[in-house]
Design a protein around this motif. Sequence first.
Motif, PDB file in Angstrom:
ATOM      1  N   THR A 121    -122.107 -26.651  -6.997  1.00 19.31           N
ATOM      2  CA  THR A 121    -123.040 -27.768  -7.131  1.00 19.31           C
ATOM      3  C   THR A 121    -122.270 -29.078  -7.014  1.00 19.31           C
ATOM      4  OG1 THR A 121    -122.798 -27.982  -9.540  1.00 19.31           O
ATOM      5  CG2 THR A 121    -124.412 -26.365  -8.734  1.00 19.31           C
ATOM      6  N   LYS A 122    -122.964 -30.182  -7.274  1.00 18.55           N
ATOM      7  CA  LYS A 122    -122.312 -31.494  -7.222  1.00 18.55           C
ATOM      8  C   LYS A 122    -121.316 -31.689  -8.358  1.00 18.55           C
ATOM      9  CE  LYS A 122    -126.040 -33.715  -9.834  1.00 18.55           C
ATOM     10  NZ  LYS A 122    -127.086 -34.760  -9.805  1.00 18.55           N
ATOM     11  N   GLN A 123    -121.392 -30.832  -9.382  1.00 21.29           N
ATOM     12  CA  GLN A 123    -120.482 -30.933 -10.511  1.00 21.29           C
ATOM     13  C   GLN A 123    -119.105 -30.398 -10.133  1.00 21.29           C
ATOM     14  OE1 GLN A 123    -121.140 -32.396 -13.289  1.00 21.29           O
ATOM     15  NE2 GLN A 123    -123.309 -32.213 -13.776  1.00 21.29           N
ATOM     16  N   ALA A 124    -118.047 -31.143 -10.458  1.00 24.40           N
ATOM     17  CA  ALA A 124    -116.688 -30.669 -10.202  1.00 24.40           C
ATOM     18  C   ALA A 124    -116.399 -29.416 -11.011  1.00 24.40           C
ATOM     19  CB  ALA A 124    -115.675 -31.764 -10.555  1.00 24.40           C
ATOM     20  N   LYS A 136    -100.544 -22.261 -17.152  1.00 23.85           N
ATOM     21  CA  LYS A 136     -99.754 -23.337 -16.552  1.00 23.85           C
ATOM     22  C   LYS A 136    -100.534 -24.643 -16.453  1.00 23.85           C
ATOM     23  CE  LYS A 136     -95.938 -21.103 -15.771  1.00 23.85           C
ATOM     24  NZ  LYS A 136     -94.685 -21.493 -16.468  1.00 23.85           N
ATOM     25  N   LEU A 137    -101.841 -24.540 -16.234  1.00 19.57           N
ATOM     26  CA  LEU A 137    -102.720 -25.710 -16.235  1.00 19.57           C
ATOM     27  C   LEU A 137    -103.901 -25.397 -17.141  1.00 19.57           C
ATOM     28  CD1 LEU A 137    -102.897 -26.899 -12.500  1.00 19.57           C
ATOM     29  CD2 LEU A 137    -101.771 -28.061 -14.408  1.00 19.57           C
ATOM     30  N   GLU A 138    -103.997 -26.123 -18.233  1.00 18.51           N
ATOM     31  CA  GLU A 138    -105.079 -25.860 -19.185  1.00 18.51           C
ATOM     32  C   GLU A 138    -106.439 -26.201 -18.581  1.00 18.51           C
ATOM     33  OE1 GLU A 138    -106.792 -24.261 -22.240  1.00 18.51           O
ATOM     34  OE2 GLU A 138    -104.600 -24.415 -22.222  1.00 18.51           O
ATOM     35  N   GLU A 139    -106.489 -27.270 -17.795  1.00 21.71           N
ATOM     36  CA  GLU A 139    -107.749 -27.654 -17.164  1.00 21.71           C
ATOM     37  C   GLU A 139    -107.481 -28.417 -15.868  1.00 21.71           C
ATOM     38  OE1 GLU A 139    -112.026 -29.247 -18.678  1.00 21.71           O
ATOM     39  OE2 GLU A 139    -110.314 -30.530 -19.171  1.00 21.71           O
ATOM     40  N   LEU A 140    -107.850 -27.820 -14.753  1.00 20.27           N
ATOM     41  CA  LEU A 140    -107.789 -28.476 -13.447  1.00 20.27           C
ATOM     42  C   LEU A 140    -109.198 -28.877 -13.058  1.00 20.27           C
ATOM     43  CD1 LEU A 140    -106.347 -29.228 -10.748  1.00 20.27           C
ATOM     44  CD2 LEU A 140    -106.846 -26.893  -9.982  1.00 20.27           C
ATOM     45  N   VAL A 141    -109.428 -30.166 -12.869  1.00 24.91           N
ATOM     46  CA  VAL A 141    -110.727 -30.677 -12.438  1.00 24.91           C
ATOM     47  C   VAL A 141    -110.638 -30.904 -10.929  1.00 24.91           C
ATOM     48  CG1 VAL A 141    -112.467 -32.486 -12.719  1.00 24.91           C
ATOM     49  CG2 VAL A 141    -111.045 -31.781 -14.670  1.00 24.91           C
ATOM     50  N   CYS A 142    -111.505 -30.240 -10.166  1.00 26.58           N
ATOM     51  CA  CYS A 142    -111.311 -30.207  -8.715  1.00 26.58           C
ATOM     52  C   CYS A 142    -112.584 -29.741  -8.018  1.00 26.58           C
ATOM     53  CB  CYS A 142    -110.177 -29.236  -8.378  1.00 26.58           C
ATOM     54  SG  CYS A 142    -110.481 -27.564  -9.025  1.00 26.58           S
ATOM     55  N   ASP A 143    -112.567 -29.815  -6.691  1.00 25.13           N
ATOM     56  CA  ASP A 143    -113.611 -29.168  -5.896  1.00 25.13           C
ATOM     57  C   ASP A 143    -113.346 -27.672  -5.789  1.00 25.13           C
ATOM     58  OD1 ASP A 143    -114.976 -31.492  -5.506  1.00 25.13           O
ATOM     59  OD2 ASP A 143    -114.450 -31.732  -3.398  1.00 25.13           O
ATOM     60  N   GLY A 144    -112.073 -27.290  -5.920  1.00 26.40           N
ATOM     61  CA  GLY A 144    -111.718 -25.883  -5.841  1.00 26.40           C
ATOM     62  C   GLY A 144    -110.218 -25.690  -5.853  1.00 26.40           C
ATOM     63  N   ILE A 145    -109.794 -24.450  -5.649  1.00 23.49           N
ATOM     64  CA  ILE A 145    -108.381 -24.103  -5.603  1.00 23.49           C
ATOM     65  C   ILE A 145    -108.249 -22.824  -4.801  1.00 23.49           C
ATOM     66  CG2 ILE A 145    -108.490 -22.811  -7.781  1.00 23.49           C
ATOM     67  CD1 ILE A 145    -105.617 -23.824  -8.351  1.00 23.49           C
ATOM     68  N   LEU A 146    -107.120 -22.645  -4.130  1.00 24.84           N
ATOM     69  CA  LEU A 146    -106.938 -21.438  -3.331  1.00 24.84           C
ATOM     70  C   LEU A 146    -105.527 -20.894  -3.474  1.00 24.84           C
ATOM     71  CD1 LEU A 146    -105.177 -22.019  -0.475  1.00 24.84           C
ATOM     72  CD2 LEU A 146    -107.261 -23.274   0.098  1.00 24.84           C
ATOM     73  N   ARG A 206    -121.152 -25.733 -14.657  1.00 21.11           N
ATOM     74  CA  ARG A 206    -120.344 -26.031 -13.472  1.00 21.11           C
ATOM     75  C   ARG A 206    -120.025 -24.729 -12.734  1.00 21.11           C
ATOM     76  NH1 ARG A 206    -118.137 -31.201 -14.080  1.00 21.11           N
ATOM     77  NH2 ARG A 206    -118.496 -32.133 -16.122  1.00 21.11           N
ATOM     78  N   PRO A 207    -121.013 -24.138 -12.056  1.00 21.22           N
ATOM     79  CA  PRO A 207    -120.804 -22.833 -11.409  1.00 21.22           C
ATOM     80  C   PRO A 207    -119.820 -22.909 -10.250  1.00 21.22           C
ATOM     81  CG  PRO A 207    -122.921 -23.747 -10.763  1.00 21.22           C
ATOM     82  CD  PRO A 207    -122.395 -24.637 -11.850  1.00 21.22           C
ATOM     83  N   VAL A 208    -119.097 -21.816 -10.074  1.00 21.03           N
ATOM     84  CA  VAL A 208    -118.040 -21.730  -9.058  1.00 21.03           C
ATOM     85  C   VAL A 208    -118.164 -20.399  -8.332  1.00 21.03           C
ATOM     86  CG1 VAL A 208    -115.540 -21.598  -8.698  1.00 21.03           C
ATOM     87  CG2 VAL A 208    -116.473 -23.217 -10.359  1.00 21.03           C
ATOM     88  N   SER A 209    -117.901 -20.405  -7.029  1.00 19.65           N
ATOM     89  CA  SER A 209    -117.872 -19.168  -6.240  1.00 19.65           C
ATOM     90  C   SER A 209    -116.428 -18.842  -5.867  1.00 19.65           C
ATOM     91  CB  SER A 209    -118.716 -19.307  -4.967  1.00 19.65           C
ATOM     92  OG  SER A 209    -118.143 -20.271  -4.103  1.00 19.65           O
ATOM     93  N   ASP A 219    -121.149 -17.442  -8.907  1.00 20.43           N
ATOM     94  CA  ASP A 219    -121.312 -17.492 -10.361  1.00 20.43           C
ATOM     95  C   ASP A 219    -120.234 -16.675 -11.058  1.00 20.43           C
ATOM     96  OD1 ASP A 219    -123.678 -19.080 -10.134  1.00 20.43           O
ATOM     97  OD2 ASP A 219    -124.798 -17.267  -9.655  1.00 20.43           O
ATOM     98  N   ILE A 220    -118.996 -17.065 -10.818  1.00 22.84           N
ATOM     99  CA  ILE A 220    -117.872 -16.301 -11.357  1.00 22.84           C
ATOM    100  C   ILE A 220    -117.425 -16.881 -12.706  1.00 22.84           C
ATOM    101  CG2 ILE A 220    -117.106 -15.724  -9.035  1.00 22.84           C
ATOM    102  CD1 ILE A 220    -114.820 -17.750  -9.454  1.00 22.84           C
ATOM    103  N   VAL A 221    -116.770 -16.049 -13.484  1.00 23.66           N
ATOM    104  CA  VAL A 221    -116.211 -16.451 -14.770  1.00 23.66           C
ATOM    105  C   VAL A 221    -114.686 -16.435 -14.721  1.00 23.66           C
ATOM    106  CG1 VAL A 221    -116.018 -15.835 -17.214  1.00 23.66           C
ATOM    107  CG2 VAL A 221    -118.227 -15.629 -16.043  1.00 23.66           C
ATOM    108  N   GLU A 222    -114.135 -15.417 -14.069  1.00 18.30           N
ATOM    109  CA  GLU A 222    -112.683 -15.263 -14.019  1.00 18.30           C
ATOM    110  C   GLU A 222    -112.282 -14.540 -12.747  1.00 18.30           C
ATOM    111  OE1 GLU A 222    -110.681 -14.078 -17.728  1.00 18.30           O
ATOM    112  OE2 GLU A 222    -109.673 -12.513 -16.548  1.00 18.30           O
TER     113      GLU A 222
END
Length: 254
Positions: A121-124, A136-146, A206-209, A219-222
């Motif tokens: 969604t529009k939410q980071a 290593k990173l407690e919280e990464l605010v981003c559009d995504g990561i690969l 803040r759903p993530v695929s 709609d992943i969790v981990e």
Amino acid sequence: MSQRIYFVASKTEDAQAALTLARERFGETPLDEANVIVAFGGDGFMLQTLHRHNARCLPVYGMKLGTVGFLMNQYRMDDLDQRIARAQPTTLRPLMMEVQTESGSTVAATAFNEVSLLRQTKQAAHVRVSLNGIVKLEELVCDGILLSSPAGSTAYNLSAHGPILPLGSNVLALTPISPFRPRRWRGAILPSATQVRFEVLDHYKRPVSATADSYEVRDIVEVTIFESQEKTVSLLFDPEHNLEDRILNEQFEI
């Protein structure tokens, strides 16, 4: 022909024409009797071929008839038997992705290029990053990561400003996609034996695929990712234009 070839092609007009010509000129061996697969198309179709026929452990020789052909040889039908005999094999180890979803299900998938997480969604996205069980990173605010393999480092990873990795380097690229916090973090190069875990924080709001090459889970969790120590695929390249040279040359493109 001494090679027992199984031909496949993408659905484009040029690739289908090449498939018809190849079958007329060389005949075709059934898949279960073949010792090599020849694929006509682009890199996307090559990835489809690797996924579809991975269980048969056959080497794949690609010829470019698509938009992108980083994993392909030049299209030329002459002396195909000799070209395959002279081709140099490149062994790739895929990434294994294990996903837990909001519904409680567990999904596994394989990636030859990369595993990527993207906000839905529009939410980071807010993601916690752990390596070998250590945060290593407690919280990464981003559009995504690969997380990218060396073979995939010139694809989505490079577009996200990640590093190009030489084949055989035994490393993986961890690359953020439009990171907001922490601002100065631009990713990391990891030993290939590293197990990477992404935890999606506040996944309801803040759903993530997660996507392994072209296979998406929403709609992943981990997500846990590691390089396979058992599965391998072999790509065949003409000696004058092999994949290692392409990766080297890509670093000098302007």
